[in-house]
Design an enzyme around this catalytic site. Structure first.
Site, mmCIF file in Angstrom:
data_model
loop_
_atom_site.group_PDB
_atom_site.id
_atom_site.type_symbol
_atom_site.label_atom_id
_atom_site.label_comp_id
_atom_site.label_asym_id
_atom_site.label_seq_id
_atom_site.Cartn_x
_atom_site.Cartn_y
_atom_site.Cartn_z
ATOM 1 N N GLY A 30 6.202 -2.469 -16.205
ATOM 2 C CA GLY A 30 4.756 -1.338 -14.840
ATOM 3 C C GLY A 30 6.429 -1.413 -13.559
ATOM 4 O O GLY A 30 7.453 -1.768 -13.255
ATOM 5 N N LEU A 32 6.775 1.009 -12.248
ATOM 6 C CA LEU A 32 7.885 2.276 -13.382
ATOM 7 C C LEU A 32 8.679 2.484 -11.448
ATOM 8 O O LEU A 32 8.235 3.649 -10.179
ATOM 9 C CB LEU A 32 7.372 3.137 -13.860
ATOM 10 C CG LEU A 32 6.362 2.831 -14.942
ATOM 11 C CD1 LEU A 32 6.745 3.820 -15.727
ATOM 12 C CD2 LEU A 32 7.497 1.189 -15.654
ATOM 13 N N HIS A 33 9.858 2.430 -11.625
ATOM 14 C CA HIS A 33 11.061 3.308 -10.310
ATOM 15 C C HIS A 33 12.289 4.448 -11.204
ATOM 16 O O HIS A 33 12.016 3.939 -12.926
ATOM 17 C CB HIS A 33 11.235 2.448 -9.909
ATOM 18 C CG HIS A 33 12.204 0.731 -10.960
ATOM 19 N ND1 HIS A 33 13.553 0.747 -11.077
ATOM 20 C CD2 HIS A 33 12.111 0.042 -11.057
ATOM 21 C CE1 HIS A 33 13.978 0.147 -11.665
ATOM 22 N NE2 HIS A 33 12.911 -0.809 -11.496
ATOM 23 N N GLY A 35 14.988 3.692 -12.674
ATOM 24 C CA GLY A 35 15.811 3.015 -13.939
ATOM 25 C C GLY A 35 14.447 3.100 -14.557
ATOM 26 O O GLY A 35 15.091 3.640 -15.794
ATOM 27 N N HIS A 36 13.531 2.915 -14.932
ATOM 28 C CA HIS A 36 12.347 2.737 -16.140
ATOM 29 C C HIS A 36 12.657 4.365 -16.797
ATOM 30 O O HIS A 36 12.359 4.322 -17.894
ATOM 31 C CB HIS A 36 11.248 2.594 -15.277
ATOM 32 C CG HIS A 36 10.994 0.924 -15.122
ATOM 33 N ND1 HIS A 36 11.124 0.986 -13.685
ATOM 34 C CD2 HIS A 36 11.552 0.246 -15.680
ATOM 35 C CE1 HIS A 36 10.089 -0.346 -13.290
ATOM 36 N NE2 HIS A 36 10.639 -1.022 -14.968
ATOM 37 N N VAL A 175 20.873 1.602 -13.245
ATOM 38 C CA VAL A 175 20.533 2.425 -11.854
ATOM 39 C C VAL A 175 20.133 2.078 -11.037
ATOM 40 O O VAL A 175 19.750 0.878 -10.624
ATOM 41 C CB VAL A 175 19.166 3.346 -12.364
ATOM 42 C CG1 VAL A 175 19.232 4.767 -11.228
ATOM 43 C CG2 VAL A 175 19.266 4.086 -13.881
ATOM 44 N N LYS A 183 18.668 -0.523 -9.429
ATOM 45 C CA LYS A 183 16.619 -0.092 -8.803
ATOM 46 C C LYS A 183 15.546 -1.830 -9.370
ATOM 47 O O LYS A 183 16.454 -2.173 -10.602
ATOM 48 C CB LYS A 183 16.110 0.459 -9.548
ATOM 49 C CG LYS A 183 17.304 1.534 -9.327
ATOM 50 C CD LYS A 183 16.445 2.922 -7.608
ATOM 51 C CE LYS A 183 16.768 3.900 -7.557
ATOM 52 N NZ LYS A 183 16.399 4.908 -6.842
#
Ligand code: AMP
Length: 252
Positions: A30, A32-33, A35-36, A175, A183
């Protein structure tokens, strides 16, 4: 529409109804940014269905403070899942994921003892165990892992091969922020001074002539370096900035 499923039994029932569809799986903790999000986009392109899991897995935290402080951003995470057309989120609770209370675990005996494994006892046992559970519940066609956690991705690939598990592991490039910082959900815990300093990690491992030179440079700049190590054409780093432990790696 994104459905949210909270127990392994509930998820498996949903999964049985999707027989015949390919499933791309993105396991996360979780917070999340982007990258995810890159992993979700790849999964969306390459599969009929996309499954995201969100589970802050206690067995992979060797430091209880790190676990307690791990950011939780459910509302934002749900929005990102919906924007990226995720079909299902698996969002389980500890007792249902560990009915044996972690008596059974998956252990790798060599590579998991190096790098992060040497500094975080039991970390990769926790990672491999939870990922095997997730694979057995989700039954994905492909699973997506970031190269930001290169050692983790390599160990999971090895586990899949060793246990003849029927899925493909897809690595996704790291990323970064515009200033080069990888990130990470943990970046939100850096204060503004630390955040300004943090890109030095990436710069040091890319520009130094040796691992030792990179470690010295970071220590001089106020980082507390756990390790900088070169293995097989890749340079890995882990360093604390204040209370936050950051990791990164580059091809050399
Ligand atoms: P986490 O939730 O941080 O455990 O990460 C979940 C997945 O996202 C893992 O496969 C990570 O390697 C991946 N990931 C995290 N940060 C990045 C990033 N900056 N670039 C690419 N993948 C990432």
């Amino acid at each position: 529409m994104t459905v949210v499923l909270r127990s392994p039994q509930e998820f498996k029932q949903w999964r049985r109804q999707q027989k015949g569809s390919s499933v791309g799986f993105v396991p996360t903790m979780g917070a999340l940014h982007s990258g995810h999000e890159e992993l979700l986009k790849r999964a969306r392109q390459e599969n009929d269905l996309v499954v995201l899991s969100i589970f802050v897995n206690p067995t992979q935290f060797n430091d209880p403070k790190d676990f307690e402080k791990y950011p939780l951003t459910w509302d934002q995470d749900l929005k990102m899942a919906e924007t990226n057309k995720v079909d299902a989120i698996f969002y389980p609770r500890y007792p249902e994921m560990y009915p044996d209370n972690y008596r059974y675990k998956v252990t790798e005996g060599e590579y998991s003892k190096l790098l992060d494994g040497a500094h975080r006892p039991g970390h990769f046992d926790g990672v491999l165990s939870v990922v095997m559970k997730l694979f057995n519940i989700v039954a994905p066609t492909k699973a997506y892992f970031g190269e930001k956690d290169f050692q983790q991705m390599t160990l999971i690939k090895g586990m899949v091969e060793s246990f003849f598990m029927d899925l493909e592991i897809v690595p996704v490039a790291t990323v970064r922020e515009e200033d080069g910082l990888a990130k990470s959900s943990r970046n939100t815990r850096l204060n503004s001074e630390e955040r300004a300093k943090a890109p030095a990690i990436y710069k040091a491992i890319r520009e130094s002539k040796s691992a030792e030179e990179a470690a010295n440079s970071l220590n001089q700049q106020g980082f507390k370096v756990d390790y900088v190590t070169d293995i097989d054409n890749r340079r890995y780093v882990a360093a604390f900035l204040g209370e936050v432990r950051l990791i990164d790696n580059v091809q050399i």
